[in-house]
Design an enzyme around this catalytic site. Structure first.
Site, PDB file in Angstrom:
ATOM      1  N   CYS A  79       0.701  -1.117  -0.002  1.00 27.20           N
ATOM      2  CA  CYS A  79       0.154   0.046   0.030  1.00 27.20           C
ATOM      3  C   CYS A  79       0.992   1.331   0.083  1.00 27.20           C
ATOM      4  O   CYS A  79       1.842   1.321   0.840  1.00 27.20           O
ATOM      5  CB  CYS A  79      -1.105   0.251   1.312  1.00 27.20           C
ATOM      6  SG  CYS A  79      -2.222  -1.357   1.139  1.00 27.20           S
ATOM      7  N   ARG A  98       6.270  -0.852  -4.145  1.00 22.73           N
ATOM      8  CA  ARG A  98       5.872  -1.568  -3.067  1.00 22.73           C
ATOM      9  C   ARG A  98       4.921  -2.689  -3.160  1.00 22.73           C
ATOM     10  O   ARG A  98       4.764  -3.528  -2.223  1.00 22.73           O
ATOM     11  CB  ARG A  98       5.221  -0.450  -1.944  1.00 22.73           C
ATOM     12  CG  ARG A  98       5.994   0.603  -1.531  1.00 22.73           C
ATOM     13  CD  ARG A  98       5.296   1.698  -0.945  1.00 22.73           C
ATOM     14  NE  ARG A  98       4.655   1.427   0.207  1.00 22.73           N
ATOM     15  CZ  ARG A  98       5.476   1.742   1.437  1.00 22.73           C
ATOM     16  NH1 ARG A  98       6.523   2.254   1.507  1.00 22.73           N
ATOM     17  NH2 ARG A  98       4.758   1.337   2.604  1.00 22.73           N
ATOM     18  N   TRP A 111      -2.640  -3.069  -1.755  1.00 24.84           N
ATOM     19  CA  TRP A 111      -2.163  -4.316  -1.651  1.00 24.84           C
ATOM     20  C   TRP A 111      -3.188  -5.145  -0.989  1.00 24.84           C
ATOM     21  O   TRP A 111      -2.902  -4.811   0.338  1.00 24.84           O
ATOM     22  CB  TRP A 111      -0.447  -4.733  -1.347  1.00 24.84           C
ATOM     23  CG  TRP A 111       0.074  -6.002  -1.663  1.00 24.84           C
ATOM     24  CD1 TRP A 111       0.526  -6.327  -2.664  1.00 24.84           C
ATOM     25  CD2 TRP A 111      -0.051  -7.046  -0.654  1.00 24.84           C
ATOM     26  NE1 TRP A 111       1.135  -7.638  -2.464  1.00 24.84           N
ATOM     27  CE2 TRP A 111       0.715  -7.962  -1.319  1.00 24.84           C
ATOM     28  CE3 TRP A 111      -0.476  -7.187   0.712  1.00 24.84           C
ATOM     29  CZ2 TRP A 111       0.801  -9.201  -0.565  1.00 24.84           C
ATOM     30  CZ3 TRP A 111      -0.240  -8.382   1.140  1.00 24.84           C
ATOM     31  CH2 TRP A 111       0.672  -9.505   0.604  1.00 24.84           C
ATOM     32  N   ASN A 160      -2.842   2.802   4.954  1.00 20.89           N
ATOM     33  CA  ASN A 160      -1.715   1.632   4.879  1.00 20.89           C
ATOM     34  C   ASN A 160      -1.683   1.059   6.116  1.00 20.89           C
ATOM     35  O   ASN A 160      -1.470   1.639   7.312  1.00 20.89           O
ATOM     36  CB  ASN A 160      -0.518   2.120   4.474  1.00 20.89           C
ATOM     37  CG  ASN A 160       0.527   1.321   4.578  1.00 20.89           C
ATOM     38  OD1 ASN A 160       0.277   0.011   4.619  1.00 20.89           O
ATOM     39  ND2 ASN A 160       1.837   1.552   4.332  1.00 20.89           N
ATOM     40  N   GLY A 161      -1.884  -0.150   6.374  1.00 22.17           N
ATOM     41  CA  GLY A 161      -1.769  -0.784   7.568  1.00 22.17           C
ATOM     42  C   GLY A 161      -2.947  -1.916   7.889  1.00 22.17           C
ATOM     43  O   GLY A 161      -3.876  -2.170   6.886  1.00 22.17           O
ATOM     44  N   GLU A 179      19.809 -17.969  -0.573  1.00 23.00           N
ATOM     45  CA  GLU A 179      19.386 -16.737  -1.389  1.00 23.00           C
ATOM     46  C   GLU A 179      19.389 -17.049  -2.626  1.00 23.00           C
ATOM     47  O   GLU A 179      18.353 -16.230  -3.194  1.00 23.00           O
ATOM     48  CB  GLU A 179      20.584 -15.585  -0.894  1.00 23.00           C
ATOM     49  CG  GLU A 179      20.292 -14.485  -1.322  1.00 23.00           C
ATOM     50  CD  GLU A 179      19.030 -13.525  -1.104  1.00 23.00           C
ATOM     51  OE1 GLU A 179      18.428 -14.009  -0.252  1.00 23.00           O
ATOM     52  OE2 GLU A 179      18.746 -12.748  -1.903  1.00 23.00           O
ATOM     53  N   LYS A 225      15.829 -15.927  -4.745  1.00 23.82           N
ATOM     54  CA  LYS A 225      15.783 -15.037  -5.688  1.00 23.82           C
ATOM     55  C   LYS A 225      15.251 -15.769  -6.869  1.00 23.82           C
ATOM     56  O   LYS A 225      14.405 -15.191  -7.531  1.00 23.82           O
ATOM     57  CB  LYS A 225      17.065 -14.565  -5.875  1.00 23.82           C
ATOM     58  CG  LYS A 225      17.226 -13.140  -6.396  1.00 23.82           C
ATOM     59  CD  LYS A 225      17.333 -12.147  -5.377  1.00 23.82           C
ATOM     60  CE  LYS A 225      16.288 -12.248  -4.260  1.00 23.82           C
ATOM     61  NZ  LYS A 225      16.735 -11.477  -3.093  1.00 23.82           N
ATOM     62  N   GLU A 253      11.177 -16.393  -6.399  1.00 22.62           N
ATOM     63  CA  GLU A 253      10.329 -15.286  -6.556  1.00 22.62           C
ATOM     64  C   GLU A 253      10.254 -14.572  -7.671  1.00 22.62           C
ATOM     65  O   GLU A 253       9.138 -13.668  -7.777  1.00 22.62           O
ATOM     66  CB  GLU A 253      10.858 -14.359  -5.324  1.00 22.62           C
ATOM     67  CG  GLU A 253      12.048 -13.475  -5.559  1.00 22.62           C
ATOM     68  CD  GLU A 253      12.189 -12.479  -4.207  1.00 22.62           C
ATOM     69  OE1 GLU A 253      13.489 -12.375  -3.947  1.00 22.62           O
ATOM     70  OE2 GLU A 253      11.221 -11.613  -3.800  1.00 22.62           O
ATOM     71  N   HIS A 277      20.089 -37.422   3.182  1.00 27.95           N
ATOM     72  CA  HIS A 277      19.094 -37.754   4.212  1.00 27.95           C
ATOM     73  C   HIS A 277      17.759 -37.548   3.666  1.00 27.95           C
ATOM     74  O   HIS A 277      16.551 -37.337   4.567  1.00 27.95           O
ATOM     75  CB  HIS A 277      19.362 -36.737   5.456  1.00 27.95           C
ATOM     76  CG  HIS A 277      20.900 -37.156   5.932  1.00 27.95           C
ATOM     77  ND1 HIS A 277      20.955 -38.392   6.663  1.00 27.95           N
ATOM     78  CD2 HIS A 277      22.000 -36.477   5.878  1.00 27.95           C
ATOM     79  CE1 HIS A 277      22.179 -38.125   7.057  1.00 27.95           C
ATOM     80  NE2 HIS A 277      22.781 -37.226   6.554  1.00 27.95           N
ATOM     81  N   LYS A 280       7.408  -5.102  -1.671  1.00 21.48           N
ATOM     82  CA  LYS A 280       8.781  -4.449  -1.197  1.00 21.48           C
ATOM     83  C   LYS A 280       8.710  -4.502   0.052  1.00 21.48           C
ATOM     84  O   LYS A 280       9.882  -4.763   0.763  1.00 21.48           O
ATOM     85  CB  LYS A 280       9.114  -3.169  -2.114  1.00 21.48           C
ATOM     86  CG  LYS A 280      10.660  -2.834  -1.822  1.00 21.48           C
ATOM     87  CD  LYS A 280      11.614  -3.861  -2.446  1.00 21.48           C
ATOM     88  CE  LYS A 280      13.016  -3.358  -2.275  1.00 21.48           C
ATOM     89  NZ  LYS A 280      13.936  -4.637  -2.414  1.00 21.48           N
TER      90      LYS A 280
HETATM   91  C1  F6R Z   1      13.395 -11.382  -1.267  1.00 22.38           C
HETATM   92  C2  F6R Z   1      13.212 -10.096  -0.295  1.00 22.38           C
HETATM   93  C3  F6R Z   1      12.340 -10.289   0.873  1.00 22.38           C
HETATM   94  C4  F6R Z   1      12.798  -9.446   1.973  1.00 22.38           C
HETATM   95  C5  F6R Z   1      11.623  -9.754   3.304  1.00 22.38           C
HETATM   96  C6  F6R Z   1      12.126  -8.858   4.594  1.00 22.38           C
HETATM   97  O1  F6R Z   1      14.150 -10.823  -2.372  1.00 22.38           O
HETATM   98  O2  F6R Z   1      13.222  -9.066  -0.516  1.00 22.38           O
HETATM   99  O3  F6R Z   1      12.426 -11.507   1.231  1.00 22.38           O
HETATM  100  O4  F6R Z   1      14.076  -9.584   2.245  1.00 22.38           O
HETATM  101  O5  F6R Z   1      10.466  -9.642   2.784  1.00 22.38           O
HETATM  102  O6  F6R Z   1      12.149  -7.510   4.139  1.00 22.38           O
HETATM  103  P1  F6R Z   1      13.056  -6.588   4.858  1.00 22.38           P
HETATM  104  O7  F6R Z   1      14.557  -6.816   4.565  1.00 22.38           O
HETATM  105  O8  F6R Z   1      12.515  -5.146   4.232  1.00 22.38           O
HETATM  106  O9  F6R Z   1      12.615  -6.519   6.341  1.00 22.38           O
END
Ligand code: F6R
Length: 592
Positions: free
Chosen positions: A2, A27, A72, A98-99, A469, A473, A476, A492, A587
């Protein structure tokens, strides 16, 4: 999640609101809307993009005031009716939010008893009506907002106007970000500073439980008791919050390529003239603690896994927790624990939940974040900023590398171990090498992977953390199912999934585990896997896919993470997907 924008004053509110909504679309959102006053309240909203919204609003809007929102969906499906702005039953209160309002059901029942009816399913519409109800009762909007804030449970950033005043925007905040931008003859509101930088570099950040009135030349803020608070305006660095693509086709590739400058900038912030520049109190508290607890989510959690090892290297015991797990079963090993939270956005609701618990227990704490002025930055005991510049792409890349770099610097500072600087410099040479020489090869691999349904990543130790990681990536942004497995765990269970043609991507950069990893490669190859190996030169074999120069292996997440990032990027690109805005993701995850 949002995005809120609002404007009051002589600049074209439409121009600002639409530019602002575009700036905030990183976002994540599923619907968008605007509202203004021009012979009464006018609202235009719909499911879909900001570009679509622009096609349904009038070309010329004569209004002094406007609010806008990207939604969102949390409460209620993404439908036109649930899209913000929301208008109250008596059509007096118009607002965006937002919230999440946790007690909206009780409040809705209360309002229904008072004769209110609702057109949608959102918690926001309930807040608009609650304000409507008390405003009709007492006729004083600020008094009403104060009263309503006392009734709300949950999180909110609100931007509101009333049908009888096109000169004033009202704002209120708890646990969701809201920033006011100060102009000459106009004032602006937004979820973060980025939409406003074209118009001002002076900002006021609201703290929790603050509310206020914003007119074109005045901003008055009150605390929860209704007392006026004098807020200092802060100046923000335009360069660091700019959303310029600088000629790149996507933010993700731009941000991957910014990794070297990010690491260099970070070093210069925290290390100069052969000395670490961290707050001596922070170093003292870290040294005196007997256990470090890392708490974070997603990519930031992966950085915490690496960071834990860094502190263990300097004889600090450490545990690592996913925020949403720790929040419900918090544990505090040791007699003097110190909590390190990591968050790119500084607004992650799961972490804010943890911070509340940490504060209740009076535990020493630090936030590592890229977002100065964010909720976690302002409310943690210590804060270290990543200074990476805004990260727009939903998939975090440069901020992850910055998190790992900062953790390496901080841990080394405990022992004044300056070797870390040489190690980081050497790791950066590898990053440059990858940027300049390996992209065509990574694109070729991406092309081979784009139609696969499952992909595995293997590694041990630091290479395992990196694999986690790399796998996150890839999944997602390419929507390919992927798992990271520690090499030793293969037999295992997961090896049952290995069949002919399945891609397995292996990192071998750790001399201690290299030969065991070679054994793992044999195990999956015998079962028909197609193996792609990324190795450092001294550990490499001729058949490996990518060989990079040697570096201090504890810095894998700095040196070779860009291979994983490019790979995910090129796979998503080859599949024709929206690289910067993957489906269902946001984001800034501001709801639990
Ligand atoms: C993946 C990604 C998310 C964030 C997670 C935490 O690329 O960016 O997994 O790392 O949502 O977000 P922050 O770091 O903003 O607390």
């Amino acid at each position: 999640m949002c995005g809120i924008v609002g404007a009051v004053g002589f600049i074209s509110p439409k121009e600002y609101v639409f530019k602002g909504l575009k700036m905030l679309d990183y976002r994540g959102y599923d619907s968008a809307g605007i509202a203004y006053i021009d012979n009464g309240i006018k609202i235009y909203k719909d499911v879909g993009s900001v570009e679509h919204l622009l096609t349904i609003v009038p070309e010329t809007i004569n209004s002094n005031i406007m609010i806008g929102h990207t939604r969102w969906a949390t409460h209620g499906a993404p439908t036109k009716l649930n899209t913000h702005p929301h208008l109250s039953f008596h059509k007096r209160i118009c607002m965006v939010h937002n919230g999440v309002i946790e007690n909206y059901k009780e409040l809705k029942s209360f309002l229904k008893e008072k004769g209110y009816s609702f057109y949608g399913e959102t918690d926001t519409e309930v807040v608009a009506n609650l304000i409507d109800y008390y405003y009709l009762e007492n006729g004083n909007i600020l008094e009403t907002i104060k009263r309503v804030m006392g009734l709300l449970k949950g999180s909110y950033a609100l931007s509101i106007f009333t049908d009888d005043d096109d000169q004033t925007l009202y704002v209120a905040k708890k646990a969701s970000p809201l920033v006011i931008g100060l102009g000459k003859g106009f004032n602006l509101v937004a979820s973060d500073a980025s939409p406003m930088i074209e118009y001002t570099n002076e900002f006021i950040e609201l703290d929790d439980f603050e509310f206020g009135a914003v007119t074109k030349d005045k901003v008055v803020i009150y605390n929860k008791d209704g007392e006026e608070v004098k807020k200092e305006a802060i100046q923000k660095d335009v360069e660091l919050i700019s959303h310029d693509l600088k000629g790149y086709p996507h933010y993700m590739i731009k941000e991957i390529e910014e990794i070297p400058q990010t690491v260099k900038r970070l070093i210069s912030f925290y290390f100069q003239k052969n000395k670490f520049l961290f707050d001596p109190e922070l170093i003292k508290d870290l040294k005196e603690s007997d256990h470090i607890i890392f708490i974070a989510c997603g990519t930031s959690y992966h950085a915490g896994l690496v960071g834990g090892r860094y502190f263990e290297k300097y004889d600090k015991s450490a545990s690592r927790f996913i925020a949403s797990e720790w929040a419900f079963h918090p544990t505090y090993p040791g007699k003097k624990p110190f909590i390190i939270m990591i968050s790119q956005s500084g607004e992650t609701a799961d972490l804010i939940h943890c911070l509340n618990i940490i504060k209740e227990h009076n535990l020493k704490n630090l936030i590592i974040t890229n977002t100065g002025g964010s909720t976690l930055d302002r409310n943690c005991m210590y804060s270290l900023l990543l200074h990476s510049g805004v990260e727009v792409s939903v998939a975090s890349t440069k901020a992850y590398v910055a998190q790992v770099t900062l953790l390496a610097l901080l841990a080394a500072a405990l022992d004044k171990d300056t070797k870390v600087i040489d190690d980081l410099t050497q790791a950066l040479d590898v990053v440059y090498d990858i940027q300049y020489h390996y992209k065509p090869l990574i694109m070729k691999v991406a092309d081979e992977l784009k139609d696969k349904k499952n992909i595995f990543y293997l590694g041990r130790s630091f290479d395992y953390f990196l694999s986690l990681e790399a796998s996150l990536k890839l999944k997602e942004i390419s929507y390919i199912h992927s798992e990271a497995i520690p090499g030793g765990e293969l037999k295992h269970g997961p090896i049952a999934l290995i069949e002919k043609g399945i891609p397995v991507i292996v990192f071998i950069t750790d001399p201690v585990t290299a030969s065991s990893m070679r054994g793992n490669i044999e195990e999956v190859k015998t079962r028909g896997a197609k193996v792609y190996t990324i190795a450092t030169k001294s550990l490499s074999r001729p058949e490996d896919t990518i060989m990079v120069e040697d570096y201090a292996y504890y810095l894998s997440s700095v040196a070779v993470s860009s291979i994983a990032f490019y790979l995910a990027y090129y796979v998503a690109l080859a599949k024709g997907l929206n690289v910067d805005k993957p489906r269902n993701l946001a984001k800034s995850v501001t709801v639990e």
